[in-house]
Design an enzyme around this catalytic site. Structure first.
Site, short mmCIF file in Angstrom:
data_model
loop_
_atom_site.label_atom_id
_atom_site.label_comp_id
_atom_site.label_asym_id
_atom_site.label_seq_id
_atom_site.Cartn_x
_atom_site.Cartn_y
_atom_site.Cartn_z
N PRO A 118 0.96 -1.31 -0.28
CA PRO A 118 0.21 -0.25 -0.22
C PRO A 118 0.88 1.70 0.47
CG PRO A 118 -1.44 -1.60 1.78
CD PRO A 118 0.76 -2.16 1.01
N TYR A 119 1.97 1.59 1.06
CA TYR A 119 3.08 2.02 0.82
C TYR A 119 2.93 2.86 -0.78
CZ TYR A 119 6.81 5.30 1.04
OH TYR A 119 7.57 6.49 0.89
N GLY A 120 4.15 1.65 -1.12
CA GLY A 120 4.18 1.80 -2.70
C GLY A 120 3.08 2.48 -4.31
#
Length: 691
Positions: A140-142
């Site tokens: 999710p961060y990427g």
């Protein structure tokens, strides 16, 4: 005209702000202090507490301070946190960036620099990765960062804002020029976590395994120093102000280093070992991320000042020490290294040169505080009434539980042998978490000795069991095995019946269901190992007679002490002993036997990973050295590992091994001894019988 820096009180932001302030730019910092620290911002810089996604607040800041450029550094950045709480990452990164970018375009901000992440690439390949590689984030961060990039690109195309997207790789270190330039918001990279262990701020370093094959089984990253990353932001802003077009730039060193590479660099610099805990891979964690930095070097004229891992960890260690004052450091050498920035090896040389007496460099530094500088002398054997018949020895690397239950099970369930045996614990990491406890355990068990040998982290450590054994016969075991009741007494009786035996003795490995068994290894390659577990009905019952086998796993083996063939002194790391050591016994006139009564179980499953480094290059090198020593063809070694590891990893492994071992002329079949020929010619479905 001012520059707005969002997240300017955070780890990256505070360093960028300090670099801008040093160049006399007018700066406004906007930060909600959720992870940043107000004291990170120099007092002369305007600071506003608030959310970068608050368009009303941001709009008034842009108007009031005549902001013409934005450097956006606010957001959430820990991959593992994004797995557990993806919603907050999309809110903090994507939604906030969308609001900020929109209001910036509406107010006519000309230049926008955003610090994105290499996480947008995901598991795109072994690298180096250029900016042309299609992003395929796996966390999710990427994904939140990639969405922010796309929003900026689309809004810029519609509004005329020119931008630079900097995809930062793994950031480490901090500046220490004055109290306002010491970031108090620590990053989560392996470098900073390893430094914290070296300084005594954490007990051990969790080393996550890689999701795919790497040269030592740990993730490979491109580490960039925080000052180099801050400089890249300044260069990006200068590029835009000089009329540069919107661009994406990778920001890294261009070099890949594994987590264990970082550990080794820190250990070499500070002169002390780091306690490690091997743990499973993290979700969303790519195996390899390395930047192709050709574009940023060429177009921005940017060059990293900390271009090697040695200088980066040295600076990171000193910076962390000065930031935290590190009062808990008890090892004098580490303290000297951290205070001075001078490597341990250099300090040792200076200490030796200016010593007042011809003592070793560690004479003035207590050995107990210099882990692995020099191993302490082995504890002498305790006085006993008679010389022991059998030495039972084991090597261990941070496996206290394994040693404890292996020894205590022998004492509880084999009491009939205790007057005839001594125990030896060879500690492969005496400076680790288990060293003191293992020493105490050995002191509590009669006829047990603790041998700290931290300078040898290799398969060859088993040789120390034979070197230090007092018994005429030696049983060498892994430190996490259990032996069937009665088997050890029968082993001693076996030796009594053949006191001058030249043979290497094994027993059947019993599977976890306590029904299946493996009497030997078939001489075949599988999964990076020479030898595949197999069973012979001749070992089905404990009362069946001994029989010859080609080879067996080395979790339990026994022989007469003087008959031990020994491992090559050239071996490094772990792996490569099976097959090789068995052939050495045959070439010395011995046999390799399975004793059906010598039944044992072995703990194989390691939910938290290996505690020690298991490096592919070391394993391949050991096989090459061992096969050459006994006259076996080395070509199957190379062929197997090339296929197993793949072209990219094999290239790094072969480079680490060097051309000498890989390119020496392999022996022809005519040069091989009969056993070697038989092993080479073995049909996959037919176990060769050794004459």
């Amino acid at each position: 005209m001012s520059i707005l820096v969002t997240g300017g009180a955070g780890y990256i932001g505070s360093h960028v702000v300090c670099e801008l302030a040093a160049a006399d730019h007018q700066i406004v910092v906007l930060d909600n202090l959720s992870s940043g620290v107000r004291a990170n911002v120099p007092p002369e810089v305007t600071f506003i507490a608030g959310e970068c996604g608050d368009q009303s607040l941001v709009g008034s800041v842009l108007d009031e301070h005549d902001v013409t450029a934005i450097i956006h550094l606010a957001g959430s950045a820990v991959v593992s946190d994004s797995i557990n709480d993806p919603g907050s990452f999309y809110a903090n990164n994507t939604v906030a960036a969308r609001n900020l970018i929109e209001i910036a375009a509406q107010r006519g901000v000309a230049h926008f620099v955003i610090c994105s992440s290499a996480a947008v690439y995901g598991d795109a390949g072994p690298g180096p990765l250029s900016e042309a590689v299609p992003p395929q984030p796996i966390s999710p961060y990427g994904r939140s960062m990639l969405m922010s990039e796309m929003i900026l690109q689309d809004v810029a195309a519609a509004s005329g804002v020119r931008y630079v997207i900097l995809r930062a790789f793994n950031v480490a270190g901090s500046a220490t020029i004055d109290e306002h330039r010491v970031a108090r918001a620590s990053p989560s990279t392996s470098v900073e976590r390893a430094v914290a262990v070296a300084l005594g701020q954490q007990a051990a370093l969790d080393v996550h395994s890689a999701t795919l094959h790497t040269h030592d089984g740990t993730p490979i990253r491109d580490y960039i120093h925080i000052l180099d990353l801050a400089g890249a932001h300044i260069a990006a802003l200068r590029y835009l102000r000089d009329g540069g077009d919107s661009r994406i730039f990778n920001c890294g060193s261009g070099h890949g280093h594994s987590v264990l590479d970082v550990v080794r660099a820190i250990q070499a610099h500070c002169g002390a070992s780091l306690p490690l805990r091997r743990v499973p891979p993290r979700p969303g964690d790519p195996a390899v991320l390395i930047a192709d930095t050709t574009r940023i070097r060429r177009e921005l004229g940017w060059q990293p000042a900390f271009d090697d891992i040695g200088s980066l960890v040295s600076h990171a260690l000193t910076a962390a020490y000065r930031r935290e004052k590190a009062p808990q450091i008890t090892r004098p050498l580490v303290r000297l290294v951290a205070e001075s920035g001078v490597p341990a090896a250099t300090l040792k040389t200076l200490i030796a040169r200016f010593a007042t007496s011809p003592r070793s460099p560690s004479a003035d530094l207590p050995a107990s505080r210099l882990a692995d500088d020099a191993d302490q002398a082995p504890a002498p054997p305790r006085a006993s009434g008679t010389r022991k018949t059998l030495t039972i020895g084991m090597a261990t690397y941070d496996d206290y539980d394994g040693v404890y239950f292996t020894l205590q099970a022998m004492r509880l369930y084999h009491p009939e042998i205790l007057s005839d045996v001594e125990f030896i614990i060879v500690d492969n990491n005496p400076g680790g978490l288990c060293g003191a406890a293992l020493r105490q355990l050995a002191a509590a068990i009669p006829d047990c000795r603790y041998l700290p040998q931290g300078h040898i982290k290799a398969t060859t450590i088993k040789d120390w069991v034979f070197r230090q054994a007092q018994g005429k016969y030696v049983l060498c075991v892994d430190c996490h095995i259990l032996v069937a009741p009665g088997a050890l007494k029968r082993l001693i009786d076996y030796f009594d019946a053949d006191p001058e035996t030249k043979d290497l003795l094994h027993g059947p490995l019993i599977y976890d269901d306590l029904e299946g068994y493996a009497t030997h290894f078939k001489p075949e390659w599988r999964g990076g190992m020479y030898g595949v577990w197999d069973s012979d009905p001749a070992g089905a019952h404990a009362d069946l007679p001994p029989f010859e086998i080609p080879m067996q796993g080395m979790g339990l083996f026994a022989c007469r002490r003087e008959a031990w063939a020994g491992f090559s002194a050239e071996f490094r790391g772990f792996g490569g002993e099976e097959g090789y050591i068995h052939e050495k016994f045959r070439q010395r006139g011995g046999k390799v036997l399975c004793l059906p009564f010598l039944r044992w179980v072995h703990r194989f499953n390691r939910p938290f990973g290996l505690p020690y480094p298991n490096v592919w290059a070391d394993r391949v090198r050991n096989y090459l050295i061992g096969f050459r020593e006994v006259g076996w063809d080395t070509r199957p070694v190379v062929d197997h590992f090339k296929k197993l590891l793949g072209e990219q990893v094999w290239a790094s492994v072969s480079e680490a091994i060097g051309p000498g071992l890989l390119h020496d002329e392999a022996p022809s079949a005519m040069d091989l001894n009969p056993t070697a020929k038989q092993a080479m010619a073995a049909d996959d479905n037919q176990l060769p019988r050794i004459a």
